[in-house]
Design a protein around this motif. Structure first.
Motif, PDB file in Angstrom:
ATOM      1  N   SER A 145      76.141  29.018  58.746  1.00  0.00           N
ATOM      2  CA  SER A 145      77.359  29.747  58.446  1.00  0.00           C
ATOM      3  C   SER A 145      76.993  31.190  58.120  1.00  0.00           C
ATOM      4  O   SER A 145      76.037  31.436  57.388  1.00  0.00           O
ATOM      5  N   ALA A 146      77.754  32.133  58.659  1.00  0.00           N
ATOM      6  CA  ALA A 146      77.567  33.559  58.362  1.00  0.00           C
ATOM      7  C   ALA A 146      78.648  33.986  57.386  1.00  0.00           C
ATOM      8  O   ALA A 146      79.813  33.622  57.546  1.00  0.00           O
ATOM      9  N   VAL A 147      78.256  34.754  56.360  1.00  0.00           N
ATOM     10  CA  VAL A 147      79.224  35.139  55.330  1.00  0.00           C
ATOM     11  C   VAL A 147      79.353  36.640  55.145  1.00  0.00           C
ATOM     12  O   VAL A 147      80.265  37.110  54.474  1.00  0.00           O
ATOM     13  N   TYR A 148      78.442  37.435  55.724  1.00  0.00           N
ATOM     14  CA  TYR A 148      78.482  38.879  55.527  1.00  0.00           C
ATOM     15  C   TYR A 148      77.881  39.562  56.746  1.00  0.00           C
ATOM     16  O   TYR A 148      76.909  39.080  57.319  1.00  0.00           O
ATOM     17  N   ILE A 149      78.467  40.697  57.110  1.00  0.00           N
ATOM     18  CA  ILE A 149      77.910  41.509  58.184  1.00  0.00           C
ATOM     19  C   ILE A 149      77.808  42.947  57.687  1.00  0.00           C
ATOM     20  O   ILE A 149      78.761  43.496  57.146  1.00  0.00           O
ATOM     21  N   ALA A 150      76.615  43.513  57.823  1.00  0.00           N
ATOM     22  CA  ALA A 150      76.361  44.883  57.356  1.00  0.00           C
ATOM     23  C   ALA A 150      76.738  45.865  58.453  1.00  0.00           C
ATOM     24  O   ALA A 150      76.612  45.566  59.642  1.00  0.00           O
ATOM     25  N   PRO A 151      77.179  47.043  58.070  1.00  0.00           N
ATOM     26  CA  PRO A 151      77.501  48.065  59.072  1.00  0.00           C
ATOM     27  C   PRO A 151      76.319  48.326  59.994  1.00  0.00           C
ATOM     28  O   PRO A 151      75.172  48.313  59.561  1.00  0.00           O
ATOM     29  N   ALA A 152      76.632  48.536  61.250  1.00  0.00           N
ATOM     30  CA  ALA A 152      75.591  48.804  62.236  1.00  0.00           C
ATOM     31  C   ALA A 152      74.941  50.148  61.949  1.00  0.00           C
ATOM     32  O   ALA A 152      75.582  51.075  61.493  1.00  0.00           O
ATOM     33  N   ASN A 153      73.672  50.212  62.225  1.00  0.00           N
ATOM     34  CA  ASN A 153      72.926  51.445  62.065  1.00  0.00           C
ATOM     35  C   ASN A 153      72.174  51.662  63.364  1.00  0.00           C
ATOM     36  O   ASN A 153      71.219  50.948  63.648  1.00  0.00           O
ATOM     37  N   GLY A 154      72.633  52.589  64.162  1.00  0.00           N
ATOM     38  CA  GLY A 154      71.985  52.840  65.447  1.00  0.00           C
ATOM     39  C   GLY A 154      72.120  51.677  66.406  1.00  0.00           C
ATOM     40  O   GLY A 154      71.246  51.441  67.228  1.00  0.00           O
ATOM     41  N   GLY A 155      73.217  50.906  66.311  1.00  0.00           N
ATOM     42  CA  GLY A 155      73.436  49.766  67.194  1.00  0.00           C
ATOM     43  C   GLY A 155      72.820  48.474  66.692  1.00  0.00           C
ATOM     44  O   GLY A 155      72.988  47.432  67.297  1.00  0.00           O
ATOM     45  N   VAL A 156      72.092  48.516  65.568  1.00  0.00           N
ATOM     46  CA  VAL A 156      71.492  47.303  65.004  1.00  0.00           C
ATOM     47  C   VAL A 156      72.418  46.802  63.902  1.00  0.00           C
ATOM     48  O   VAL A 156      72.755  47.523  62.981  1.00  0.00           O
ATOM     49  N   TRP A 157      72.868  45.545  63.999  1.00  0.00           N
ATOM     50  CA  TRP A 157      73.688  44.969  62.950  1.00  0.00           C
ATOM     51  C   TRP A 157      72.968  43.787  62.331  1.00  0.00           C
ATOM     52  O   TRP A 157      72.119  43.158  62.941  1.00  0.00           O
ATOM     53  N   ARG A 158      73.301  43.536  61.064  1.00  0.00           N
ATOM     54  CA  ARG A 158      72.637  42.481  60.297  1.00  0.00           C
ATOM     55  C   ARG A 158      73.681  41.544  59.705  1.00  0.00           C
ATOM     56  O   ARG A 158      74.680  41.993  59.145  1.00  0.00           O
ATOM     57  N   VAL A 159      73.424  40.259  59.834  1.00  0.00           N
ATOM     58  CA  VAL A 159      74.340  39.230  59.337  1.00  0.00           C
ATOM     59  C   VAL A 159      73.573  38.350  58.375  1.00  0.00           C
ATOM     60  O   VAL A 159      72.425  37.995  58.621  1.00  0.00           O
ATOM     61  N   SER A 160      74.203  38.006  57.249  1.00  0.00           N
ATOM     62  CA  SER A 160      73.558  37.074  56.317  1.00  0.00           C
ATOM     63  C   SER A 160      74.400  35.818  56.194  1.00  0.00           C
ATOM     64  O   SER A 160      75.600  35.814  56.443  1.00  0.00           O
ATOM     65  N   GLY A 161      73.740  34.754  55.803  1.00  0.00           N
ATOM     66  CA  GLY A 161      74.408  33.469  55.652  1.00  0.00           C
ATOM     67  C   GLY A 161      73.405  32.411  55.264  1.00  0.00           C
ATOM     68  O   GLY A 161      72.433  32.680  54.565  1.00  0.00           O
ATOM     69  N   MET A 162      73.632  31.193  55.767  1.00  0.00           N
ATOM     70  CA  MET A 162      72.715  30.105  55.439  1.00  0.00           C
ATOM     71  C   MET A 162      72.580  29.155  56.613  1.00  0.00           C
ATOM     72  O   MET A 162      73.436  29.064  57.475  1.00  0.00           O
TER      73      MET A 162
END
Length: 181
Positions: A145-162
């Motif tokens: 499950s994904a619960v958070y997505i960080a703003p993209a930086n230079g086209g790279v995005w980061r998602v956190s979850g479990m």
């Protein structure tokens, strides 16, 4: 600020010009829903507020959805699932240099397995929404499950979850991608 009232109605509270909070109900009393994230985008046709969450269908399933609030009114869009019964949108943010959003959460597969999911949503020229959904990589036999997505930086995005293994062990997880999904 978003939340749920006592009847399962999703509402958004906004500060009016006098500094007082007022609420706008996003769904009628016949629909149960839940808001999880909110974002604002300034478009050529005006400011649009987008809220992500889930709404209950008449058959009892829950689907991830977006509410788009603009001068034209409130419009709810069902984002669907990964061909299973249920899904939920947990977080979103504006896409870089594009009129649209990245949305993350989870969605069921036809076999009932729940996987972290990402929706790429774009605003169409006529003010509608166009999107696609993808499962985020999850080890075989596990659920995620994904619960958070960080703003993209230079086209790279980061998602956190479990990620939850078949033996019930849960681990924090991040997904990192460059460019579109």
């Amino acid at each position: 600020v978003t939340g749920t009232q006592n009847l399962g109605q999703t509402v958004i509270w906004r500060r009016d010009t006098a500094g007082q909070f007022t609420n706008t109900t996003l769904d009628d009393e016949a629909v149960q829903s839940q808001a999880n994230g909110v974002s604002i985008i300034n478009t050529p046709s005006g400011i649009i507020i987008v809220v992500c969450g889930k709404c209950q269908l008449p058959n009892g399933d829950w689907h991830s959805c977006l509410w788009k609030i603009s001068a034209a009114g409130i419009e709810r869009t069902d984002l669907g699932t990964l061909a299973g019964a249920n899904s939920e949108a947990m977080a979103l943010f504006n896409r870089e240099n594009v009129a649209g959003f990245y949305v993350v959460g989870n969605a069921d597969r036809p076999n009932g397995r729940t996987l972290a999911a990402a929706w790429v949503v774009g605003l169409t020229g006529n003010g509608g929404l166009d999107w696609f959904v993808r499962a985020l990589p999850t080890p075989p036999g596990s659920e995620s499950s994904a619960v958070y997505i960080a703003p993209a930086n230079g086209g790279v995005w980061r998602v956190s979850g479990m990620v939850e293994e078949s033996n019930g062990r849960r681990s924090a997880s991040i997904w990192i991608n460059q460019g579109e999904i």
